[in-house]
Write a protein that holds these residues in place. Structure first.
Motif, PDB file in Angstrom:
ATOM      1  N   ARG A 174      -1.204  -6.145  13.790  1.00  0.00           N
ATOM      2  CA  ARG A 174      -0.048  -5.247  13.693  1.00  0.00           C
ATOM      3  C   ARG A 174      -0.136  -4.393  12.430  1.00  0.00           C
ATOM      4  O   ARG A 174       0.014  -3.172  12.473  1.00  0.00           O
ATOM      5  CB  ARG A 174       1.251  -6.056  13.673  1.00  0.00           C
ATOM      6  CG  ARG A 174       1.728  -6.538  15.038  1.00  0.00           C
ATOM      7  CD  ARG A 174       2.935  -7.455  14.887  1.00  0.00           C
ATOM      8  NE  ARG A 174       3.460  -7.843  16.175  1.00  0.00           N
ATOM      9  CZ  ARG A 174       4.418  -7.188  16.822  1.00  0.00           C
ATOM     10  NH1 ARG A 174       4.952  -6.113  16.282  1.00  0.00           N
ATOM     11  NH2 ARG A 174       4.841  -7.592  18.000  1.00  0.00           N
ATOM     12  N   LEU A 175      -0.376  -5.057  11.306  1.00  0.00           N
ATOM     13  CA  LEU A 175      -0.443  -4.319  10.052  1.00  0.00           C
ATOM     14  C   LEU A 175      -1.685  -3.429   9.999  1.00  0.00           C
ATOM     15  O   LEU A 175      -1.616  -2.277   9.551  1.00  0.00           O
ATOM     16  CB  LEU A 175      -0.434  -5.289   8.868  1.00  0.00           C
ATOM     17  CG  LEU A 175      -0.383  -4.630   7.479  1.00  0.00           C
ATOM     18  CD1 LEU A 175       0.865  -3.767   7.337  1.00  0.00           C
ATOM     19  CD2 LEU A 175      -0.436  -5.684   6.375  1.00  0.00           C
ATOM     20  N   ALA A 176      -2.821  -3.963  10.482  1.00  0.00           N
ATOM     21  CA  ALA A 176      -4.056  -3.185  10.460  1.00  0.00           C
ATOM     22  C   ALA A 176      -3.922  -1.909  11.294  1.00  0.00           C
ATOM     23  O   ALA A 176      -4.357  -0.824  10.881  1.00  0.00           O
ATOM     24  CB  ALA A 176      -5.221  -4.032  10.969  1.00  0.00           C
ATOM     25  N   PHE A 177      -3.317  -2.030  12.481  1.00  0.00           N
ATOM     26  CA  PHE A 177      -3.145  -0.831  13.310  1.00  0.00           C
ATOM     27  C   PHE A 177      -2.179   0.143  12.653  1.00  0.00           C
ATOM     28  O   PHE A 177      -2.404   1.363  12.658  1.00  0.00           O
ATOM     29  CB  PHE A 177      -2.633  -1.189  14.701  1.00  0.00           C
ATOM     30  CG  PHE A 177      -2.430   0.027  15.576  1.00  0.00           C
ATOM     31  CD1 PHE A 177      -3.490   0.577  16.269  1.00  0.00           C
ATOM     32  CD2 PHE A 177      -1.197   0.651  15.653  1.00  0.00           C
ATOM     33  CE1 PHE A 177      -3.321   1.713  17.042  1.00  0.00           C
ATOM     34  CE2 PHE A 177      -1.007   1.790  16.428  1.00  0.00           C
ATOM     35  CZ  PHE A 177      -2.083   2.322  17.117  1.00  0.00           C
ATOM     36  N   ALA A 178      -1.086  -0.368  12.102  1.00  0.00           N
ATOM     37  CA  ALA A 178      -0.102   0.508  11.459  1.00  0.00           C
ATOM     38  C   ALA A 178      -0.742   1.299  10.327  1.00  0.00           C
ATOM     39  O   ALA A 178      -0.498   2.505  10.173  1.00  0.00           O
ATOM     40  CB  ALA A 178       1.064  -0.330  10.932  1.00  0.00           C
ATOM     41  N   VAL A 179      -1.581   0.636   9.528  1.00  0.00           N
ATOM     42  CA  VAL A 179      -2.275   1.321   8.433  1.00  0.00           C
ATOM     43  C   VAL A 179      -3.214   2.390   8.972  1.00  0.00           C
ATOM     44  O   VAL A 179      -3.205   3.543   8.533  1.00  0.00           O
ATOM     45  CB  VAL A 179      -3.055   0.293   7.573  1.00  0.00           C
ATOM     46  CG1 VAL A 179      -3.975   0.996   6.597  1.00  0.00           C
ATOM     47  CG2 VAL A 179      -2.091  -0.617   6.827  1.00  0.00           C
ATOM     48  N   ALA A 180      -4.039   2.008   9.975  1.00  0.00           N
ATOM     49  CA  ALA A 180      -5.027   2.951  10.515  1.00  0.00           C
ATOM     50  C   ALA A 180      -4.358   4.159  11.170  1.00  0.00           C
ATOM     51  O   ALA A 180      -4.849   5.288  11.063  1.00  0.00           O
ATOM     52  CB  ALA A 180      -5.925   2.239  11.532  1.00  0.00           C
ATOM     53  N   VAL A 193      -9.379  -4.696  19.839  1.00  0.00           N
ATOM     54  CA  VAL A 193      -8.628  -5.614  18.998  1.00  0.00           C
ATOM     55  C   VAL A 193      -7.144  -5.644  19.371  1.00  0.00           C
ATOM     56  O   VAL A 193      -6.450  -6.634  19.142  1.00  0.00           O
ATOM     57  CB  VAL A 193      -8.812  -5.242  17.515  1.00  0.00           C
ATOM     58  CG1 VAL A 193      -8.194  -3.899  17.204  1.00  0.00           C
ATOM     59  CG2 VAL A 193      -8.237  -6.307  16.605  1.00  0.00           C
ATOM     60  N   LEU A 194      -6.627  -4.576  19.988  1.00  0.00           N
ATOM     61  CA  LEU A 194      -5.209  -4.541  20.349  1.00  0.00           C
ATOM     62  C   LEU A 194      -4.853  -5.617  21.366  1.00  0.00           C
ATOM     63  O   LEU A 194      -3.684  -5.937  21.551  1.00  0.00           O
ATOM     64  CB  LEU A 194      -4.836  -3.169  20.920  1.00  0.00           C
ATOM     65  CG  LEU A 194      -4.880  -2.000  19.932  1.00  0.00           C
ATOM     66  CD1 LEU A 194      -4.383  -0.735  20.595  1.00  0.00           C
ATOM     67  CD2 LEU A 194      -4.062  -2.298  18.697  1.00  0.00           C
ATOM     68  N   ALA A 195      -5.850  -6.179  22.032  1.00  0.00           N
ATOM     69  CA  ALA A 195      -5.585  -7.244  23.004  1.00  0.00           C
ATOM     70  C   ALA A 195      -4.955  -8.474  22.338  1.00  0.00           C
ATOM     71  O   ALA A 195      -4.343  -9.307  23.001  1.00  0.00           O
ATOM     72  CB  ALA A 195      -6.878  -7.655  23.706  1.00  0.00           C
ATOM     73  N   VAL A 196      -5.093  -8.567  21.006  1.00  0.00           N
ATOM     74  CA  VAL A 196      -4.504  -9.693  20.288  1.00  0.00           C
ATOM     75  C   VAL A 196      -2.982  -9.595  20.286  1.00  0.00           C
ATOM     76  O   VAL A 196      -2.280 -10.597  20.306  1.00  0.00           O
ATOM     77  CB  VAL A 196      -5.034  -9.732  18.829  1.00  0.00           C
ATOM     78  CG1 VAL A 196      -4.331 -10.827  18.027  1.00  0.00           C
ATOM     79  CG2 VAL A 196      -6.533  -9.950  18.824  1.00  0.00           C
ATOM     80  N   GLY A 197      -2.445  -8.373  20.261  1.00  0.00           N
ATOM     81  CA  GLY A 197      -1.003  -8.174  20.204  1.00  0.00           C
ATOM     82  C   GLY A 197      -0.318  -8.484  21.521  1.00  0.00           C
ATOM     83  O   GLY A 197      -0.953  -8.594  22.573  1.00  0.00           O
TER      84      GLY A 197
END
Length: 413
Positions: A174-180, A193-197
């Motif tokens: 969540r945080l990694a995507f928000a930063v990117a 990696v979004l499959a983790v959410g």
């Protein structure tokens, strides 16, 4: 204006080695370069086909890739596992270098390739936001301006001053995507990696990537096996197979090519190295064994299982997917409390499904053979299941997701 350009890029790996291999190999490469000769190891190697053992220690993860991506495009990177998609993203993100060829980029790149990419585990979420922004070349003032928006999107405000090594995988991504997505890069690269959410966060991420591409004019590259998400987000796509780029173009065309690549035949290439394995799958109508399954009528899925030993408590699962690889139904003997005693030689197992619920079309089948404790075979090489028009017009609309099916399992030796 071009955002990315790949020019004859290839990536070779030597199995069992880190980097290019031994010192002697590196010296041979250097000596060839000094003499103006071609790298001798570029002449050898095999395609990255995971289904075969192969004869060479050298594997081409990518071979002779050429494409151009315009600024503001949302591009889906599509292909089976092992096709070279993730390797391509690592090359574009400069995580690793191509063996041959050149990559040209216009603008800063923010990548989300694996959970926690670019994060320092000992640093807090707050510190990692500033670290990632600094890596992208942003000033502290620019990062501060985006900070609240990043934290709000990620939903980890309560833990923002906690070291990220204590985050769950979901919080991490969540945080990694928000930063990117929020820091001001011109190119956003996102792997699976979004499959983790969870489903809600994945939907939120897709919406944000759409805003990034259509609203802000930034370039997005997206790898996923979820064709519905790819089709919704992307306007164009690139299809890879065994390390080669097969096609680039309109996303609907690329998805169709991928679907055709998945759909092969009802015949199985046996895995003779295993003691128990799927040999064949037949599908036919109960009313006429010489007919394909008729939508809305009773149907039989007949599996031939080969074995070299006696085995008790074997369970069989059949996953039926649409051509976008979305799971629709899963007849599973375990759900019925049924298991089988497998004998040496051929074993025939039939699953009868009442009023087969899927409408006419082609589907992809996966098969699990194992016990509650062990997997003997999992065949996912693209078996085709063809359903023909309904005579009774009782096919169900599966657009809302899963539904129950009535099934019966039988064994024949």
């Amino acid at each position: 204006m071009l955002a990315l350009k790949a020019e004859n890029i290839s990536k070779q790996y030597r199995l069992g080695q880190v980097g290019t291999g031994t010192l002697s190999h590196d010296l041979n490469r250097l000596w060839a370069q000094i003499r103006g000769k071609e790298d001798p190891y570029l002449k050898i190697g095999e395609a990255n086909d995971r289904a075969t053992k192969g004869k060479s220690d050298y594997v081409w993860s990518l071979r002779d890739i050429n494409f151009e991506i315009e600024q503001g495009d949302a591009v889906g990177i599509i292909g089976r596992n092992g096709a070279g998609k993730s390797t391509l993203l690592k090359l574009l993100s400069k995580v690793t270098k191509p063996t041959t060829g050149k990559i040209y980029t216009n603008g800063r790149i923010a990548s989300l390739l694996e959970v926690g990419t670019g994060f320092h585990p000992e640093m807090t979420g707050r510190e990692n936001i500033y670290l990632n922004g600094a890596i992208l070349g942003m000033t502290r003032k620019e990062i501060t301006r985006k900070f609240d928006e990043i934290v709000d999107f990620s939903g980890v405000e309560r833990y923002i001053d906690t070291p990220v090594k204590r985050y769950s995988s979901g919080m991490y991504v969540r945080l990694a995507f928000a930063v990117a997505a929020h820091l001001e890069s011109e190119i956003l690269i996102v792997d699976e990696v979004l499959a983790v959410g969870d489903a809600e966060f994945q939907k939120k991420c897709l919406g944000k990537m759409g805003d990034v591409s259509k609203g802000e004019g930034r370039t997005v590259l997206f790898v996923s096996h979820n064709m519905a998400s790819i089709g919704k987000l992307c306007s164009s796509g690139i299809f890879f197979s065994q390390g080669k780029m097969i096609a680039q173009g309109d996303i609907s065309k690329i998805i169709n090519l991928y679907s055709e690549d998945l759909v092969t035949s009802e015949e199985v290439t046996p895995n003779d190295s295993q003691t128990i394995f799927l040999k064949k799958l037949k599908a036919y109508s109960v009313s006429n064994p010489n007919t394909n399954i008729i939508s809305g009528e009773d149907a039989i899925l007949e599996l031939t299982i080969n074995s070299t030993k006696n085995q008790d408590n074997v369970i069989i699962g059949i996953g039926i997917n649409d051509t976008y690889n979305n799971r629709l139904i899963t007849p599973f003997s375990k759900h019925q409390g049924v298991s089988f005693q497998i004998k040496p030689g051929e074993n025939i197992i039939k699953c009868t499904i009442e009023k087969f619920p899927l409408k006419a079309g082609d589907y992809i089948v996966e098969v699990f053979v194992g016990t509650n404790l062990e997997r003997f075979d999992y065949y996912d090489k693209g078996l085709k299941l063809r359903i023909i028009d309904s005579y009774k017009n009782e096919a169900l609309d599966y657009s809302q997701g899963y539904f129950l099916i009535n099934q019966k399992w039988d064994y024949y030796d």
